[in-house]
Design a protein around this motif. Structure first.
Motif, PDB file in Angstrom:
ATOM      1  N   ARG A 160     -18.882  36.020  18.071  1.00  0.00           N
ATOM      2  CA  ARG A 160     -17.766  35.890  19.015  1.00  0.00           C
ATOM      3  C   ARG A 160     -17.202  37.264  19.386  1.00  0.00           C
ATOM      4  O   ARG A 160     -16.933  37.544  20.553  1.00  0.00           O
ATOM      5  CB  ARG A 160     -16.667  35.011  18.423  1.00  0.00           C
ATOM      6  CG  ARG A 160     -15.501  34.736  19.381  1.00  0.00           C
ATOM      7  CD  ARG A 160     -14.414  33.909  18.729  1.00  0.00           C
ATOM      8  NE  ARG A 160     -14.884  32.591  18.369  1.00  0.00           N
ATOM      9  CZ  ARG A 160     -14.950  31.552  19.209  1.00  0.00           C
ATOM     10  NH1 ARG A 160     -14.580  31.718  20.474  1.00  0.00           N
ATOM     11  NH2 ARG A 160     -15.370  30.387  18.786  1.00  0.00           N
ATOM     12  N   GLU A 164     -17.030  39.104  23.025  1.00  0.00           N
ATOM     13  CA  GLU A 164     -15.754  39.592  23.563  1.00  0.00           C
ATOM     14  C   GLU A 164     -15.849  41.049  23.995  1.00  0.00           C
ATOM     15  O   GLU A 164     -15.388  41.421  25.090  1.00  0.00           O
ATOM     16  CB  GLU A 164     -14.655  39.426  22.517  1.00  0.00           C
ATOM     17  CG  GLU A 164     -14.246  37.982  22.261  1.00  0.00           C
ATOM     18  CD  GLU A 164     -13.282  37.856  21.084  1.00  0.00           C
ATOM     19  OE1 GLU A 164     -12.749  36.743  20.907  1.00  0.00           O
ATOM     20  OE2 GLU A 164     -13.067  38.853  20.364  1.00  0.00           O
ATOM     21  N   THR A 183     -24.954  25.251  19.284  1.00  0.00           N
ATOM     22  CA  THR A 183     -25.183  24.150  20.219  1.00  0.00           C
ATOM     23  C   THR A 183     -24.745  24.639  21.594  1.00  0.00           C
ATOM     24  O   THR A 183     -24.047  25.671  21.691  1.00  0.00           O
ATOM     25  CB  THR A 183     -24.345  22.922  19.846  1.00  0.00           C
ATOM     26  OG1 THR A 183     -22.943  23.270  19.970  1.00  0.00           O
ATOM     27  CG2 THR A 183     -24.639  22.446  18.430  1.00  0.00           C
ATOM     28  N   ALA A 185     -22.405  23.499  23.443  1.00  0.00           N
ATOM     29  CA  ALA A 185     -20.940  23.503  23.477  1.00  0.00           C
ATOM     30  C   ALA A 185     -20.377  24.694  22.712  1.00  0.00           C
ATOM     31  O   ALA A 185     -19.427  25.350  23.169  1.00  0.00           O
ATOM     32  CB  ALA A 185     -20.399  22.197  22.896  1.00  0.00           C
ATOM     33  N   LEU A 186     -20.942  24.995  21.552  1.00  0.00           N
ATOM     34  CA  LEU A 186     -20.464  26.119  20.758  1.00  0.00           C
ATOM     35  C   LEU A 186     -20.758  27.438  21.455  1.00  0.00           C
ATOM     36  O   LEU A 186     -19.938  28.360  21.439  1.00  0.00           O
ATOM     37  CB  LEU A 186     -21.095  26.093  19.368  1.00  0.00           C
ATOM     38  CG  LEU A 186     -20.655  27.185  18.387  1.00  0.00           C
ATOM     39  CD1 LEU A 186     -19.142  27.238  18.265  1.00  0.00           C
ATOM     40  CD2 LEU A 186     -21.296  26.955  17.014  1.00  0.00           C
ATOM     41  N   ALA A 188     -20.883  27.930  24.634  1.00  0.00           N
ATOM     42  CA  ALA A 188     -19.886  28.056  25.699  1.00  0.00           C
ATOM     43  C   ALA A 188     -18.539  28.469  25.126  1.00  0.00           C
ATOM     44  O   ALA A 188     -17.824  29.300  25.703  1.00  0.00           O
ATOM     45  CB  ALA A 188     -19.773  26.741  26.463  1.00  0.00           C
ATOM     46  N   ASP A 189     -18.183  27.908  23.972  1.00  0.00           N
ATOM     47  CA  ASP A 189     -16.916  28.252  23.332  1.00  0.00           C
ATOM     48  C   ASP A 189     -16.886  29.721  22.912  1.00  0.00           C
ATOM     49  O   ASP A 189     -15.833  30.361  22.941  1.00  0.00           O
ATOM     50  CB  ASP A 189     -16.684  27.358  22.115  1.00  0.00           C
ATOM     51  CG  ASP A 189     -15.361  27.657  21.416  1.00  0.00           C
ATOM     52  OD1 ASP A 189     -14.308  27.394  22.015  1.00  0.00           O
ATOM     53  OD2 ASP A 189     -15.392  28.168  20.279  1.00  0.00           O
ATOM     54  N   LEU A 190     -18.048  30.257  22.536  1.00  0.00           N
ATOM     55  CA  LEU A 190     -18.141  31.668  22.160  1.00  0.00           C
ATOM     56  C   LEU A 190     -18.043  32.596  23.366  1.00  0.00           C
ATOM     57  O   LEU A 190     -17.871  33.802  23.205  1.00  0.00           O
ATOM     58  CB  LEU A 190     -19.453  31.932  21.423  1.00  0.00           C
ATOM     59  CG  LEU A 190     -19.599  31.315  20.028  1.00  0.00           C
ATOM     60  CD1 LEU A 190     -21.030  31.469  19.525  1.00  0.00           C
ATOM     61  CD2 LEU A 190     -18.625  31.942  19.047  1.00  0.00           C
ATOM     62  N   GLY A 191     -18.192  32.025  24.550  1.00  0.00           N
ATOM     63  CA  GLY A 191     -18.115  32.821  25.762  1.00  0.00           C
ATOM     64  C   GLY A 191     -19.452  33.222  26.343  1.00  0.00           C
ATOM     65  O   GLY A 191     -19.517  34.031  27.277  1.00  0.00           O
ATOM     66  N   TYR A 195     -27.505  29.375  26.521  1.00  0.00           N
ATOM     67  CA  TYR A 195     -27.891  29.031  25.148  1.00  0.00           C
ATOM     68  C   TYR A 195     -29.360  28.670  25.122  1.00  0.00           C
ATOM     69  O   TYR A 195     -29.843  27.903  25.970  1.00  0.00           O
ATOM     70  CB  TYR A 195     -27.055  27.847  24.658  1.00  0.00           C
ATOM     71  CG  TYR A 195     -27.662  27.094  23.489  1.00  0.00           C
ATOM     72  CD1 TYR A 195     -27.644  27.627  22.200  1.00  0.00           C
ATOM     73  CD2 TYR A 195     -28.271  25.849  23.670  1.00  0.00           C
ATOM     74  CE1 TYR A 195     -28.204  26.949  21.135  1.00  0.00           C
ATOM     75  CE2 TYR A 195     -28.827  25.157  22.609  1.00  0.00           C
ATOM     76  CZ  TYR A 195     -28.791  25.713  21.350  1.00  0.00           C
ATOM     77  OH  TYR A 195     -29.353  25.030  20.290  1.00  0.00           O
TER      78      TYR A 195
END
Length: 216
Positions: A160, A164, A183, A185-186, A188-191, A195
């Motif tokens: 992450r 950033e 995954t 979704a994860l 995407a959450d990491l930015g 994937y």
């Protein structure tokens, strides 16, 4: 020439390292251009192995054998290449590495081979790479793409942080991530922008993100 390159591609796909080296040398001695040996034989064979892996007809051991055979072939062809003829010489630059805290490199090494087989220039930083090192290399190489790998959930904070910091660079690179704990979704959450579920999917994911293919 086509028959010899077809046979070379099959040997790579089947992971026959000694046969690959012998066929590379025979092709060069027969007057086949080194560039054609790379693209029409070695790289095509690796792509075929990747397609079989994507269809679940090959598994990790077979893909590793194909990767090793391709690398052996590239070493055999390298002395005959001019600097401008390397497999990495025409594609976009990808900075690749395993994030801080993780030393698992099999997946990362496969991604490197698959990207090089598709003409991308790969800057492999290895394993256990601090976020700042990734950003340093992005600046140094003028790279458009950052590819991060991890096999451990405990390293996700480092991934992450790396994403950033990459987002703060100019120009901002495309970021793709992959590895066992991730995954879509994860990611995407990491930015991340993309994937990859497997090493073989990396070239197509990058091409989908950048559009028409690798460009400098």
């Amino acid at each position: 020439m086509k028959e010899s390159l077809d046979a070379l591609a099959r040997a790579v796909m089947e992971g026959l390292e000694e046969e690959v080296v012998a066929r590379c040398r025979k092709s060069l001695e027969g007057g086949v251009e080194p560039r054609e040996v790379l693209r029409g034989g070695l790289c095509r064979g690796m792509r075929l192995a990747g397609e079989l892996y994507e269809r679940h007809e090959y598994f990790l051991p077979e893909l590793l054998l194909a990767s090793e055979a391709m690398q052996a072939g590239m070493h055999a062809v390298a002395p005959a290449l001019r600097p401008s003829e390397s497999a990495e010489g025409e594609g976009a630059t990808v900075v690749l590495g395993v994030v801080k805290g993780d030393v698992h490199e099999i997946g990362k090494n496969l991604v490197k081979v698959m990207l090089e087989a598709e003409g991308f220039r790969v800057v492999d930083l290895g394993v256990d790479v601090p976020p700042e090192r990734f950003v340093e290399e992005l600046h140094k190489r003028g790279a458009a793409i950052l590819a991060l790998s991890t096999m451990m959930t405990t390293t996700l904070p480092a991934m992450r942080r790396t994403v950033e910091l990459a987002r703060e660079t100019e120009p901002c690179p495309l970021v793709i991530v992959g590895g066992a704990p991730l995954t879509p979704a994860l990611a995407a959450d990491l930015g991340a922008d993309g994937y990859g579920e497997s090493a073989a999917s990396a070239p197509s994911i990058i091409r989908a993100l950048v559009g028409s293919g690798p460009e400098s």
